[in-house]
Design a protein around this motif. Sequence first.
Motif, short mmCIF file in Angstrom:
data_model
loop_
_atom_site.label_atom_id
_atom_site.label_comp_id
_atom_site.label_asym_id
_atom_site.label_seq_id
_atom_site.Cartn_x
_atom_site.Cartn_y
_atom_site.Cartn_z
N SER A 125 26.46 -12.29 -21.13
CA SER A 125 26.13 -13.71 -21.22
C SER A 125 25.33 -13.99 -22.48
O SER A 125 24.36 -13.30 -22.78
N LEU A 126 25.72 -15.05 -23.20
CA LEU A 126 25.00 -15.47 -24.41
C LEU A 126 24.83 -16.98 -24.35
O LEU A 126 25.69 -17.70 -23.85
N GLY A 127 23.70 -17.47 -24.89
CA GLY A 127 23.50 -18.91 -24.96
C GLY A 127 22.81 -19.47 -23.74
O GLY A 127 21.94 -18.83 -23.16
N VAL A 128 23.19 -20.68 -23.33
CA VAL A 128 22.44 -21.37 -22.27
C VAL A 128 22.66 -20.70 -20.92
O VAL A 128 23.67 -20.05 -20.68
N GLY A 155 21.76 -12.62 -23.20
CA GLY A 155 21.56 -11.17 -23.31
C GLY A 155 21.75 -10.40 -22.02
O GLY A 155 21.76 -9.16 -22.02
N ASP A 156 21.93 -11.11 -20.90
CA ASP A 156 22.12 -10.41 -19.62
C ASP A 156 23.54 -9.82 -19.54
O ASP A 156 24.50 -10.42 -20.03
N VAL A 157 23.65 -8.66 -18.92
CA VAL A 157 24.95 -7.99 -18.77
C VAL A 157 25.15 -7.64 -17.29
O VAL A 157 24.27 -7.04 -16.68
N VAL A 158 26.29 -8.04 -16.75
CA VAL A 158 26.66 -7.66 -15.37
C VAL A 158 27.82 -6.69 -15.45
O VAL A 158 28.77 -6.90 -16.22
N ILE A 159 27.73 -5.61 -14.67
CA ILE A 159 28.80 -4.61 -14.61
C ILE A 159 29.22 -4.51 -13.15
O ILE A 159 28.36 -4.34 -12.28
N TRP A 160 30.51 -4.64 -12.87
CA TRP A 160 30.95 -4.41 -11.48
C TRP A 160 32.20 -3.56 -11.46
O TRP A 160 33.12 -3.74 -12.24
N GLY A 161 32.17 -2.57 -10.57
CA GLY A 161 33.28 -1.65 -10.43
C GLY A 161 33.19 -0.97 -9.08
O GLY A 161 32.49 -1.45 -8.18
N GLY A 162 33.90 0.16 -8.93
CA GLY A 162 33.84 0.92 -7.69
C GLY A 162 34.18 0.04 -6.49
O GLY A 162 35.16 -0.72 -6.50
N ALA A 163 33.33 0.11 -5.47
CA ALA A 163 33.57 -0.63 -4.22
C ALA A 163 33.43 -2.14 -4.41
O ALA A 163 33.84 -2.92 -3.55
N HIS A 219 20.26 -23.90 -26.41
CA HIS A 219 19.84 -22.56 -26.79
C HIS A 219 19.65 -22.52 -28.31
O HIS A 219 20.47 -23.08 -29.04
N PRO A 220 18.59 -21.86 -28.80
CA PRO A 220 18.32 -21.90 -30.25
C PRO A 220 19.47 -21.36 -31.11
O PRO A 220 19.65 -21.82 -32.24
N ARG A 221 20.25 -20.43 -30.60
CA ARG A 221 21.34 -19.86 -31.40
C ARG A 221 22.68 -20.52 -31.12
O ARG A 221 23.52 -20.64 -32.01
N LEU A 222 22.91 -20.92 -29.87
CA LEU A 222 24.25 -21.36 -29.49
C LEU A 222 24.32 -22.83 -29.07
O LEU A 222 25.36 -23.29 -28.58
N GLY A 223 23.21 -23.57 -29.28
CA GLY A 223 23.25 -25.00 -28.97
C GLY A 223 23.50 -25.24 -27.50
O GLY A 223 22.88 -24.62 -26.65
N ARG A 224 24.46 -26.12 -27.19
CA ARG A 224 24.65 -26.50 -25.79
C ARG A 224 25.60 -25.57 -25.05
O ARG A 224 25.92 -25.80 -23.88
N TYR A 225 26.06 -24.53 -25.71
CA TYR A 225 27.10 -23.69 -25.12
C TYR A 225 26.59 -22.42 -24.46
O TYR A 225 25.58 -21.84 -24.87
N ARG A 226 27.37 -21.97 -23.49
CA ARG A 226 27.26 -20.59 -23.00
C ARG A 226 28.52 -19.87 -23.44
O ARG A 226 29.63 -20.40 -23.32
N ILE A 227 28.34 -18.67 -23.99
CA ILE A 227 29.48 -17.81 -24.31
C ILE A 227 29.43 -16.62 -23.37
O ILE A 227 28.37 -16.00 -23.18
N ASN A 228 30.56 -16.30 -22.76
CA ASN A 228 30.66 -15.08 -21.97
C ASN A 228 31.70 -14.17 -22.59
O ASN A 228 32.80 -14.61 -22.90
N LEU A 229 31.32 -12.91 -22.78
CA LEU A 229 32.26 -11.89 -23.22
C LEU A 229 32.59 -11.04 -22.00
O LEU A 229 31.69 -10.49 -21.37
N THR A 230 33.86 -10.97 -21.62
CA THR A 230 34.27 -10.13 -20.50
C THR A 230 35.08 -8.97 -21.07
O THR A 230 36.15 -9.19 -21.65
N LEU A 231 34.55 -7.76 -20.90
CA LEU A 231 35.16 -6.57 -21.50
C LEU A 231 35.82 -5.73 -20.42
O LEU A 231 35.19 -5.45 -19.39
#
Length: 226
Positions: free
Chosen positions: A160-163, A186-194, A210-222
Amino acid sequence: MPTDKDRQPVNLDLFVGRDPLEPERQVLGPGAVLLREYAAERDGTLLAALDQVLQAVPLRRMSTPGGRPMSVATASCGTLGWVTDRRGYRYQGSDPASGRPWPPMPEAFAQLAADAAAEAGYPSFRPDSCLINRYAPGARMGLHQDRDERDMSHPIVSVSLGVPAVFLFGGLRRNERPQRVRLLHGDVVIWGGASRLRFHGVAPLKAACHPRLGRYRINLTLRRAG
Ligand code: MD6
Ligand code: FE
């Protein structure tokens, strides 16, 4: 003298800072963990890499299989990208908008995903797909399972990045009431297994800055999709 008004509880949904009582590492279920601020110290590198990717591949609102535009704007990088259209949800090696391969996944993304997965108990994770989701105020993601990947033994890593947003983390059945987990920059969630097939989603984004991303939230899903 404190007045009644002073005794009102703080509305945590509108409070954009961290709650000092929240742990750095929070187990959300078997095989599922939230690592608070795990990506924060690398955010400059991640955001610079993200800018490069988004110069090569535009964010766009894809249509659901039902034909409605998603509220979230998406793009992908890596050897496989997640797409949705009238034909359904799937991964494919080229961008349907251009016919060209997706841009390569920045090493900073792959390394972060591998490090976070290892920290969560998945020591040999290497993603081949990164979905970039951009949420404007009001954008949301309905409850769903991630089940288009080939091998479910690999976890999902979500950055998770931004707001701030409220992540909805449900059970293995759609009708289980989801946990509400506040995710900040900066928060990271990991889910797997059960927990790999647990239903999840994102509540409608509240307006914030947010100071870097303005009104947006960016999520990177890897993911390891192929
Ligand atoms: C998020 N996205 O954007 C979570 N899953 O925070 C997802 O869970 C997701 O955007 C499968 C396919 C596309 C997605
Ligand atoms: Fe998902």
